[in-house]
Design a protein around this motif. Structure first.
Motif, PDB file in Angstrom:
ATOM      1  N   THR A   1       0.599  -1.345   0.554  1.00  0.00           N
ATOM      2  CA  THR A   1      -0.150  -0.296  -0.072  1.00  0.00           C
ATOM      3  C   THR A   1       1.096   1.045   0.243  1.00  0.00           C
ATOM      4  O   THR A   1       0.127   2.437  -0.135  1.00  0.00           O
ATOM      5  N   GLU A   2       2.284   1.623   0.027  1.00  0.00           N
ATOM      6  CA  GLU A   2       3.295   2.593   0.430  1.00  0.00           C
ATOM      7  C   GLU A   2       2.575   3.184  -1.051  1.00  0.00           C
ATOM      8  O   GLU A   2       2.889   2.579  -1.779  1.00  0.00           O
ATOM      9  N   GLY A   3       2.471   4.075  -0.734  1.00  0.00           N
ATOM     10  CA  GLY A   3       2.126   5.388  -1.672  1.00  0.00           C
ATOM     11  C   GLY A   3       0.714   5.672  -2.612  1.00  0.00           C
ATOM     12  O   GLY A   3       1.766   6.326  -3.831  1.00  0.00           O
ATOM     13  N   ARG A   4       0.341   4.617  -2.038  1.00  0.00           N
ATOM     14  CA  ARG A   4      -1.032   4.658  -3.077  1.00  0.00           C
ATOM     15  C   ARG A   4      -2.467   4.467  -1.456  1.00  0.00           C
ATOM     16  O   ARG A   4      -1.282   4.632  -0.618  1.00  0.00           O
ATOM     17  N   LYS A   5      -3.272   5.289  -2.293  1.00  0.00           N
ATOM     18  CA  LYS A   5      -4.854   4.884  -1.415  1.00  0.00           C
ATOM     19  C   LYS A   5      -4.531   3.466  -1.620  1.00  0.00           C
ATOM     20  O   LYS A   5      -4.087   3.304  -2.246  1.00  0.00           O
ATOM     21  N   ALA A   6      -5.216   3.289  -0.160  1.00  0.00           N
ATOM     22  CA  ALA A   6      -5.390   1.467   0.287  1.00  0.00           C
ATOM     23  C   ALA A   6      -7.026   1.896   1.531  1.00  0.00           C
ATOM     24  O   ALA A   6      -6.825   2.852   2.535  1.00  0.00           O
ATOM     25  N   VAL A   7      -7.284   0.320   1.212  1.00  0.00           N
ATOM     26  CA  VAL A   7      -8.587   0.221   2.192  1.00  0.00           C
ATOM     27  C   VAL A   7      -8.539  -0.808   2.290  1.00  0.00           C
ATOM     28  O   VAL A   7      -7.914  -1.391   1.616  1.00  0.00           O
ATOM     29  N   LEU A   8      -9.305  -1.780   3.902  1.00  0.00           N
ATOM     30  CA  LEU A   8      -9.013  -3.182   4.090  1.00  0.00           C
ATOM     31  C   LEU A   8     -10.127  -2.620   4.447  1.00  0.00           C
ATOM     32  O   LEU A   8     -11.862  -2.575   4.797  1.00  0.00           O
ATOM     33  N   LEU A   9     -10.785  -4.294   3.621  1.00  0.00           N
ATOM     34  CA  LEU A   9     -11.873  -4.810   3.767  1.00  0.00           C
ATOM     35  C   LEU A   9     -12.105  -6.291   4.978  1.00  0.00           C
ATOM     36  O   LEU A   9     -11.782  -7.075   4.724  1.00  0.00           O
ATOM     37  N   ASN A  10     -13.079  -6.292   5.991  1.00  0.00           N
ATOM     38  CA  ASN A  10     -13.480  -7.064   6.655  1.00  0.00           C
ATOM     39  C   ASN A  10     -11.830  -7.780   7.138  1.00  0.00           C
ATOM     40  O   ASN A  10     -11.151  -8.580   7.439  1.00  0.00           O
ATOM     41  N   ARG A  11     -11.814  -6.492   7.693  1.00  0.00           N
ATOM     42  CA  ARG A  11     -10.559  -7.128   8.283  1.00  0.00           C
ATOM     43  C   ARG A  11     -10.066  -5.403   9.413  1.00  0.00           C
ATOM     44  O   ARG A  11      -9.708  -4.562   8.341  1.00  0.00           O
TER      45      ARG A  11
END
Length: 336
Positions: A144-154
């Motif tokens: 996820t480094e340098g990017r938008k990121a989302v965790l789902l169900n975690r």
């Protein structure tokens, strides 16, 4: 028969520009929303592009802008029917926002390091990780480094936003329903004991049992969210004579229902699950469960990935819905 149309190479922007007497950059701006170009020139270029059958090269455009408009979706357990349903809703929401998806399936036994390299190679703009317990905190940071990121169900990563249903609320509502149906001795079937979401459901479940004076007979886990694990776990629990069994996911519950039907001790044992996958509503199962707000999860994730500025690393917990069906029917005898 003339095959020239089917074998002819696609027209380039340079060729179109020469045909209509404009610069190549003007053609590029005409196909770029929000770019600086006179309205009448844009309309003329677009009209003649249709006449000549020109379509812009998406890959070339991505290279020029250094953006791909692609979201990498990382998942590790496609055996659970909840995840394909979630991915379908998520990809549809992303498409409505002008984004495309690239799926990375990190399977057990796979060379995870190579998968991480692949994510960087494809240069995706953002990453969504769906309950991938195979990826530790260090690996999550890398992809996820340098990017938008989302965790789902975690849950459990303090630097990345997480979107899920209100798991604690769901577990408590299921226990309340079992109590109202006269069930007092409750067995519990976990999925993977390393799952933060599973532990959250378990904690809320056991807390509510204690508050209502109900008894947890035993917890069983075969370290998988699968039909087979649900089958085996249900049979393991029958020795404790539970009134009902709380399964951490629907796919576990479906295996459990079928297993209980094979053993005389399973008669009258109530069953509840969690997710509300399509099979839960099948008449042969009629499973009482907690419906995850899949559409809301997908829309919230898409909004986080497309909004301006960095994504706030917080937990977005969305309420679901208790769905009562026949599998948790009230006890006829033996209620305390």
């Amino acid at each position: 028969m003339d095959h020239s149309k089917s074998t002819k190479k696609p027209m380039t922007s340079r060729e179109l520009a020469a045909l209509i007497g404009v610069s190549q950059s003007a053609v590029s701006r005409a196909f770029t929303p929000g770019s600086s170009i006179a309205r009448d020139l844009r309309e003329r270029i677009l009209m003649q592009a249709r006449e000549y059958g020109y379509q812009p090269n998406a890959i070339a455009s991505m290279l020029t802008k250094r953006r791909t408009n692609i979201v990498g979706i990382v998942v590790s357990d496609m055996r659970n029917p909840f995840y394909p349903a979630l991915i379908e809703k998520l990809t549809q929401a992303l498409q409505r926002a002008g984004l495309q998806s690239l799926l990375f399936n990190v399977t057990p036994g796979a060379e995870i390091e190579k998968q991480l390299v692949a994510i960087h190679t494809y240069n995706v703009d953002a990453v969504v990780v769906i309950a991938s317990t195979m990826l530790n905190s260090r690996m999550l940071t890398r992809i996820t480094e340098g990017r938008k990121a989302v965790l789902l169900n975690r849950i459990g990563h303090e630097d990345i936003a997480s979107v899920c249903c209100d798991n604690a609320l769901g577990a408590r509502l299921l226990v309340d329903h079992l109590y109202e149906a006269g069930h007092r001795r409750i067995g519990h079937v976990a999925g993977m004991t390393s799952s933060g979401i599973g532990m959250l459901r378990y904690s809320a479940f056991t807390s509510r049992l204690a508050e209502l004076g109900m008894r947890l007979t035993r917890t069983v886990s075969h370290e998988a969210f699968s039909y087979e694990a649900g089958w085996d776990s249900a049979l393991d629990l029958l020795a404790d004579e539970p009134d009902a069994i709380f399964f951490t996911s629907d796919i576990l519950a479906l295996g459990g229902i079928d297993a209980l039907r094979t053993d005389p001790r399973g008669a009258g044992v109530g069953v509840v699950g969690f997710d509300d996958i399509p099979m839960a509503a099948w008449p042969n199962y009629s499973l009482t469960t907690y419906r995850q707000p899949v559409s809301a999860i997908a829309e919230t994730t898409t909004r986080l990935l497309t909004e301006d500025g960095p994504t706030t690393p917080k937990l977005y917990s969305l309420p679901g819905e208790l769905v009562i069906r026949a599998s948790s029917a009230p006890r006829v005898t033996g209620a305390e």
